[in-house]
Design a protein around this motif. Structure first.
Motif, PDB file in Angstrom:
ATOM      1  N   UNK A 229       6.302 -11.285   4.972  1.00  0.00           N
ATOM      2  CA  UNK A 229       6.419  -9.869   5.321  1.00  0.00           C
ATOM      3  C   UNK A 229       6.372  -8.990   4.075  1.00  0.00           C
ATOM      4  N   UNK A 230       7.099  -9.390   3.033  1.00  0.00           N
ATOM      5  CA  UNK A 230       7.109  -8.610   1.789  1.00  0.00           C
ATOM      6  C   UNK A 230       5.724  -8.585   1.148  1.00  0.00           C
ATOM      7  N   UNK A 231       4.999  -9.710   1.229  1.00  0.00           N
ATOM      8  CA  UNK A 231       3.651  -9.763   0.663  1.00  0.00           C
ATOM      9  C   UNK A 231       2.692  -8.862   1.439  1.00  0.00           C
ATOM     10  N   UNK A 232       2.851  -8.805   2.742  1.00  0.00           N
ATOM     11  CA  UNK A 232       2.012  -7.902   3.531  1.00  0.00           C
ATOM     12  C   UNK A 232       2.254  -6.448   3.122  1.00  0.00           C
ATOM     13  N   UNK A 233       3.507  -6.108   2.902  1.00  0.00           N
ATOM     14  CA  UNK A 233       3.837  -4.750   2.478  1.00  0.00           C
ATOM     15  C   UNK A 233       3.286  -4.473   1.086  1.00  0.00           C
ATOM     16  N   UNK A 234       3.369  -5.456   0.195  1.00  0.00           N
ATOM     17  CA  UNK A 234       2.803  -5.304  -1.153  1.00  0.00           C
ATOM     18  C   UNK A 234       1.293  -5.111  -1.060  1.00  0.00           C
ATOM     19  N   UNK A 235       0.627  -5.927  -0.229  1.00  0.00           N
ATOM     20  CA  UNK A 235      -0.818  -5.839  -0.071  1.00  0.00           C
ATOM     21  C   UNK A 235      -1.220  -4.470   0.469  1.00  0.00           C
ATOM     22  N   UNK A 236      -0.445  -3.959   1.431  1.00  0.00           N
ATOM     23  CA  UNK A 236      -0.728  -2.642   1.995  1.00  0.00           C
ATOM     24  C   UNK A 236      -0.587  -1.555   0.934  1.00  0.00           C
ATOM     25  N   UNK A 237       0.422  -1.696   0.096  1.00  0.00           N
ATOM     26  CA  UNK A 237       0.618  -0.748  -0.997  1.00  0.00           C
ATOM     27  C   UNK A 237      -0.558  -0.797  -1.969  1.00  0.00           C
ATOM     28  N   UNK A 238      -1.013  -2.007  -2.280  1.00  0.00           N
ATOM     29  CA  UNK A 238      -2.162  -2.149  -3.176  1.00  0.00           C
ATOM     30  C   UNK A 238      -3.406  -1.522  -2.556  1.00  0.00           C
ATOM     31  N   UNK A 239      -3.555  -1.683  -1.251  1.00  0.00           N
ATOM     32  CA  UNK A 239      -4.686  -1.080  -0.542  1.00  0.00           C
ATOM     33  C   UNK A 239      -4.664   0.441  -0.714  1.00  0.00           C
ATOM     34  N   UNK A 240      -3.487   1.031  -0.546  1.00  0.00           N
ATOM     35  CA  UNK A 240      -3.351   2.477  -0.696  1.00  0.00           C
ATOM     36  C   UNK A 240      -3.583   2.919  -2.144  1.00  0.00           C
ATOM     37  N   UNK A 241      -3.397   1.992  -3.088  1.00  0.00           N
ATOM     38  CA  UNK A 241      -3.604   2.302  -4.502  1.00  0.00           C
ATOM     39  C   UNK A 241      -5.054   2.102  -4.925  1.00  0.00           C
TER      40      UNK A 241
END
Length: 324
Positions: A229-241
């Motif tokens: 779950x934390x990795x999915x949130x990190x990946x989503x943040x990277x996507x937004x970046x």
């Protein structure tokens, strides 16, 4: 407790109340406890801890950088003593490494790059500021010295000469070679130096056993629902970046093609976003708590073997002190 797994390969510091986070974030998805299947229950996780402050159970069984370098020196000394028995002076390969002057960070890259200051200064260049000392070449050996060092004739097909896993076993193995009127040890002085330090008796626990347990805990933690779950949130943040399609911190360099310029401007920009996203979702804090839980489970399951390993490790340190 299982003692069958002998593969070759400290309590955490008090957590300040001001930096506690995980109770609320993790309680809702905590798995079943105990040493059986299921996801272990977690203790509190810190908010964005520095990797240097992480304390994991397997640390108690793992050499520090300084200890690792010292053990390498001791092994070389044992090889040199063996060679001297046959009339050869052998100083060994002098290590280009030296123990770090600062505090050691065992877990610096356990979850990928995590230090915002380092990311901003060096990107993904792990060797920045350290230089790249060339590894010294091994001293040349005469044919007769080669035989004593390796326990086989020059040009022999590697892996075919008699060898032994421990010093106890080596006493019963005939290498079929002699030098200076003495039998050459099985595997030569190179293997003898290793065995005397790491495998003196038949009950010697494989040097890589603890590494294997730590690796197993890490593999399990990567599959844990809370880390996923934390990795999915990190990946989503990277996507937004601006970095889409990156699912793991271990894939950033390859996915972005940064291999040839780890400390370049593009790498620095990506590294800053990477670390910022880790901090936004508290990836290191959550993953560190999960990793700790899996290590605790494995330490409990293999307590008997780990106790034996710890005693043997302490014996190595005593041997090192006697050779100082």
């Amino acid at each position: 407790m299982s003692t069958s797994r002998r593969r070759r390969s400290a309590a955490p510091a008090a957590i300040p109340a001001a930096v506690l986070l995980a109770a609320a974030l993790l309680a809702g998805c905590a798995g079943t406890g105990g040493s059986g299947g299921g996801e272990p229950e977690l203790g509190p996780a810190e908010v964005n801890p520095a990797t240097a402050t992480l304390s994991l159970p397997m640390d108690a069984y793992t050499d520090t950088e300084a200890e690792r370098i010292r053990m390498g020196q001791v092994q070389q000394a044992l090889v040199s003593r063996c060679m001297a028995r046959y009339g050869f002076t052998y100083e060994g390969v002098r290590s280009a490494e030296a123990p770090g002057a600062g505090a050691e960070d065992r877990h610096e890259y356990l979850f990928g790059l995590a230090d915002p200051a380092y990311a901003a200064a060096h990107g993904y260049d792990k060797s920045a500021g350290e230089g790249s000392p060339a590894k010294p070449a091994a001293p040349p050996l005469s044919d007769s010295a080669y035989v004593v060092m390796n326990g086989e004739q020059p040009g022999a097909q590697g892996g075919k000469a008699p060898d032994a896993n421990t010093e106890e076993e080596a006493a019963l193995v005939d290498s079929g070679l002699t030098a200076a009127g003495q039998k050459v040890p099985a595997g030569g002085c190179g293997r003898e130096g290793y065995r005397k330090l790491y495998a003196p008796t038949k009950d010697s626990v494989d040097l890589l056993f603890t590494f294997g347990l730590a690796s197993e805990a890490h593999d399990r933690s990567r599959q844990d629902s809370r880390v996923v779950d934390a990795l999915k949130k990190w990946s989503s943040c990277m996507d937004k970046s601006g970095y889409a399609g990156i699912e793991s911190p271990y894939d950033v360099v390859e996915k972005l093609g940064l291999q040839d310029a780890l400390g370049g401007p593009k790498a620095v920009t990506a590294a800053k976003a990477d670390v910022a996203c880790k901090r936004e979702v508290n990836l290191v804090g959550i993953w560190g708590a999960v990793e700790k839980a899996y290590q605790e489970r494995l330490v409990e399951e293999h307590a008997e073997t780990l106790a034996l390993y710890k005693k043997q490790r302490e014996a190595r340190f005593r041997l090192a002190a006697s050779l100082a």
